[in-house]
Motif scaffolding. Structure first.
Motif, PDB file in Angstrom:
ATOM      1  N   LEU A  53      13.885  26.977 -20.882  1.00  0.00           N
ATOM      2  CA  LEU A  53      12.986  25.869 -21.209  1.00  0.00           C
ATOM      3  C   LEU A  53      13.424  25.167 -22.493  1.00  0.00           C
ATOM      4  O   LEU A  53      13.299  23.945 -22.613  1.00  0.00           O
ATOM      5  N   GLN A  75       5.005  24.469 -22.183  1.00  0.00           N
ATOM      6  CA  GLN A  75       5.283  25.649 -21.370  1.00  0.00           C
ATOM      7  C   GLN A  75       5.880  26.783 -22.208  1.00  0.00           C
ATOM      8  O   GLN A  75       5.592  27.960 -21.983  1.00  0.00           O
ATOM      9  N   MET A  78       3.067  28.410 -23.800  1.00  0.00           N
ATOM     10  CA  MET A  78       2.277  29.167 -22.835  1.00  0.00           C
ATOM     11  C   MET A  78       2.894  30.528 -22.517  1.00  0.00           C
ATOM     12  O   MET A  78       2.191  31.453 -22.099  1.00  0.00           O
ATOM     13  N   SER A 110      -3.943  29.285 -14.320  1.00  0.00           N
ATOM     14  CA  SER A 110      -3.869  27.906 -13.835  1.00  0.00           C
ATOM     15  C   SER A 110      -5.194  27.448 -13.246  1.00  0.00           C
ATOM     16  O   SER A 110      -5.612  26.299 -13.435  1.00  0.00           O
ATOM     17  N   ARG A 124      -2.944  19.564 -15.969  1.00  0.00           N
ATOM     18  CA  ARG A 124      -2.200  20.506 -16.788  1.00  0.00           C
ATOM     19  C   ARG A 124      -2.138  21.890 -16.153  1.00  0.00           C
ATOM     20  O   ARG A 124      -1.362  22.735 -16.588  1.00  0.00           O
ATOM     21  N   ASP A 127       1.300  22.716 -15.209  1.00  0.00           N
ATOM     22  CA  ASP A 127       2.193  23.205 -16.258  1.00  0.00           C
ATOM     23  C   ASP A 127       2.168  24.731 -16.313  1.00  0.00           C
ATOM     24  O   ASP A 127       3.210  25.386 -16.449  1.00  0.00           O
ATOM     25  N   ILE A 128       0.958  25.275 -16.237  1.00  0.00           N
ATOM     26  CA  ILE A 128       0.804  26.729 -16.339  1.00  0.00           C
ATOM     27  C   ILE A 128       1.430  27.412 -15.136  1.00  0.00           C
ATOM     28  O   ILE A 128       2.174  28.402 -15.267  1.00  0.00           O
ATOM     29  N   ASP A 130       3.739  26.281 -13.271  1.00  0.00           N
ATOM     30  CA  ASP A 130       5.183  26.082 -13.343  1.00  0.00           C
ATOM     31  C   ASP A 130       5.823  27.106 -14.276  1.00  0.00           C
ATOM     32  O   ASP A 130       6.879  27.684 -13.974  1.00  0.00           O
ATOM     33  N   MET A 131       5.200  27.333 -15.419  1.00  0.00           N
ATOM     34  CA  MET A 131       5.716  28.320 -16.368  1.00  0.00           C
ATOM     35  C   MET A 131       5.776  29.701 -15.729  1.00  0.00           C
ATOM     36  O   MET A 131       6.796  30.406 -15.803  1.00  0.00           O
ATOM     37  N   THR A 160       7.056  20.529  -9.411  1.00  0.00           N
ATOM     38  CA  THR A 160       6.544  21.090 -10.652  1.00  0.00           C
ATOM     39  C   THR A 160       7.050  20.265 -11.830  1.00  0.00           C
ATOM     40  O   THR A 160       8.024  19.512 -11.709  1.00  0.00           O
ATOM     41  N   SER A 162       8.799  21.175 -14.477  1.00  0.00           N
ATOM     42  CA  SER A 162      10.190  21.443 -14.851  1.00  0.00           C
ATOM     43  C   SER A 162      11.154  20.929 -13.790  1.00  0.00           C
ATOM     44  O   SER A 162      12.269  20.509 -14.106  1.00  0.00           O
TER      45      SER A 162
END
Length: 537
Positions: A53, A75, A78, A110, A124, A127-128, A130-131, A160, A162
């Motif tokens: 990342l 991310q 997170m 998420s 958002r 984002d979670i 995806d991480m 996602t 990323s």
């Protein structure tokens, strides 16, 4: 020829070959039976994810810009979120493999964001997920990349954050996804890149789509696969006209937003965090009409301190360089799953313990925020508005509280600016008594999303009700007219910060009603300025 529909997120026309993207199926490895070994696997995968990342952040910062790069920075943070890490540890201790524990903990974390009322904060949740999915992919031995070798229309179930920022932007003609929303990262990127795209498309992801010619019409929300010659010719002409129109919008950059009759209106931007300010400046907005405070409170395990809040607000004020900033105080509710707030689960959170109802009963939340806002006002023009107002009594309590905060700061020798106090008009109750409320505050900002939802008694998040949800409903428009008339009768200004503010079919209506300000997505400012400058109203 086959045609279908989707939800457009950026207007325009794209024509090109389809590239279908479907993530590879993977098998989650079984647990070794040794929790300590599984925890070690997770810890190693988390550090690999951090490295990936960080590298992707630098690449995105250089090639796309800070707004999209900050998605990755979030991310990275997170990866250290204690709620996520605790969820993983507990699942591993209970016998799950590292991969399954990371996946399930990520989904739970998420889901907390997906349950929010605010569409921006809902988005958002991706984002979670995806991480967490990045960590899971590493544990499964994959890399999760998308390889694109030629200009194409990218078609997928969803993308996602990323995946989105890794895409070679020069090769993307349009996005078409079966899922997603107007606030998803793919939609945000489409607006940044100025490419027509559709989400929630009625499309089967059949492998036979790969390589077929596709047309995406971001004006109507329609797409065409294997178009006939007549359709291709017509849409090619429409694409060329749209490109010319976008270029013409640049003529309105830096131009005062004044109609031909001399009617002046401010065009400001809605943002969710300090990282969004560059988009405000690029979009040529005159300031920020809505800064959502939730970005400082969610995705953490404790309340932000006054100093953290102050630093966040100050960053926005300083980046705006003298442009006005309107901060909305915390609009969090019982459905938002911020565990450290200790909020009970509610059956109907949209009508529950949320917004100003929390602030007026939780001084530990309200006091640090208001002190931080007043302190930030010493660095530039700041106004503050309060959400979910239904009575004059609430407003008087707020004003008394703010007066005490100013007195405290003055006694401490802390400099503050002149902070205008306003309220969100987003409940029918506030709209009906707006004449009385206008005597208590210095401005109104209408949250049309909730006002429409509450007026029509329709959950705007329920897709099954889309055919009944009508933001142009006569009742909604009648309330909007009443609100601005009552504001002006009391000598205060009124603006709109909900999604209707960016609806070009209503821009002249809002001018006729007399609204003083529209706060919209940064990418819509030039389009609306053109409409206003050419209007006879």
């Amino acid at each position: 020829m086959y045609e279908g529909t989707g939800k457009p997120v950026f207007a325009g026309v794209a024509i090109g070959p389809v590239q279908l993207y479907r993530p590879a199926q993977r098998q989650l490895p079984a647990s070794s039976g040794d929790p300590a070994a599984e925890q070690a696997l997770f810890d190693a995968a988390r550090e690999t994810a951090r490295t990936q990342l960080s590298e992707l952040y630098e690449k995105t910062l250089q090639e796309i810009g800070e707004e999209q790069a900050m998605i990755l920075d979030v991310q990275i943070m997170m990866l250290d979120d204690e709620d996520f890490l605790t969820g993983v540890r507990e699942r591993i201790a209970a016998g799950d493999s590292a991969a399954r524990a990371a996946r399930d903990a990520g989904e739970e974390f998420s889901a907390a964001f997906a349950a929010l009322d605010d569409p921006y904060m809902q988005a958002r949740a991706v984002d979670i997920r995806d991480m967490a999915e990045r960590v899971v992919t590493i544990l499964c031995g994959g890399d999760g990349g998308i390889r694109i070798t030629r200009p194409c229309i990218l078609v997928a179930e969803d993308l996602t954050p990323s995946e989105t920022v890794q895409l070679p932007r020069e090769k993307i003609l349009a996005f078409v996804t079966r899922q997603g929303s107007a606030n998803s990262h793919i939609a945000v990127l489409a607006r940044i890149l100025n490419i027509p795209s559709l989400v929630q498309a009625s499309l089967e992801l059949d492998g036979a789509l790969d390589g077929k010619t596709m047309i995406v019409d971001g004006f109507t929300g329609r797409y065409y696969i294997d178009p006939d010659e007549a359709t291709l010719a017509a849409m090619t002409g429409k694409r060329d006209e749209a490109a010319q129109a976008r270029q013409q919008l640049e003529a309105y950059r830096g131009v005062p937003t004044v109609s031909r009759s001399g009617r002046r209106i401010q065009l400001l931007a809605n943002i969710g965090s300090p990282e969004d300010v560059p988009a405000v400046l690029e979009g040529d907005a005159e300031g920020v009409g809505l800064l959502r405070s939730e970005f400082m409170y969610l995705g953490r395990d404790a309340l932000p301190t006054e100093e953290e809040l102050f630093e966040g607000y100050r960053r926005v004020v300083e980046q705006l360089g003298g442009r006005p900033l309107v901060i909305r105080t915390l609009d969090i509710g019982a459905d938002k799953q911020a565990d450290y707030l200790g909020l009970d689960k509610e059956e109907n959170p949209a009508l529950g313990y949320r917004g100003i109802r929390i602030c007026l009963t939780r001084e530990d939340i309200f006091r640090p925020q208001m002190r931080a806002i007043y302190r930030a006002s010493a660095f530039g023009p700041v106004s503050v508005m309060f959400p979910m107002i239904i009575s004059v009594q609430e407003v008087r309590r707020i004003k008394a509280f703010c007066a005490r905060i100013r007195e405290e700061l003055a006694a401490e020798g802390v400099p503050v600016g002149q902070v205008e106090l306003g309220i969100m008009i987003e409940t029918p109750a506030a709209a009906v008594i707006s004449a009385d409320l206008a005597k208590e505050v210095q401005f109104f900002s209408v949250g049309t999303n909730d006002l429409t939802q509450y007026t029509l008694a329709i959950d705007r998040q329920n897709a099954r009700l889309d055919e009944f949800y009508d933001p142009h409903h006569p009742a909604v428009l009648a309330l909007l007219r009443t609100i601005v008339e009552n504001a002006h009768a009391a000598g205060i200004w009124a603006g709109i910060c909900g999604e209707l503010g960016a609806d070009p079919t209503l821009t002249e209506t809002f001018l006729q009603m007399g609204y003083d300000e529209l706060s919209v997505s940064p990418g819509r400012v030039l389009e609306l300025r053109k409409i206003i400058c050419e209007s006879e109203v």
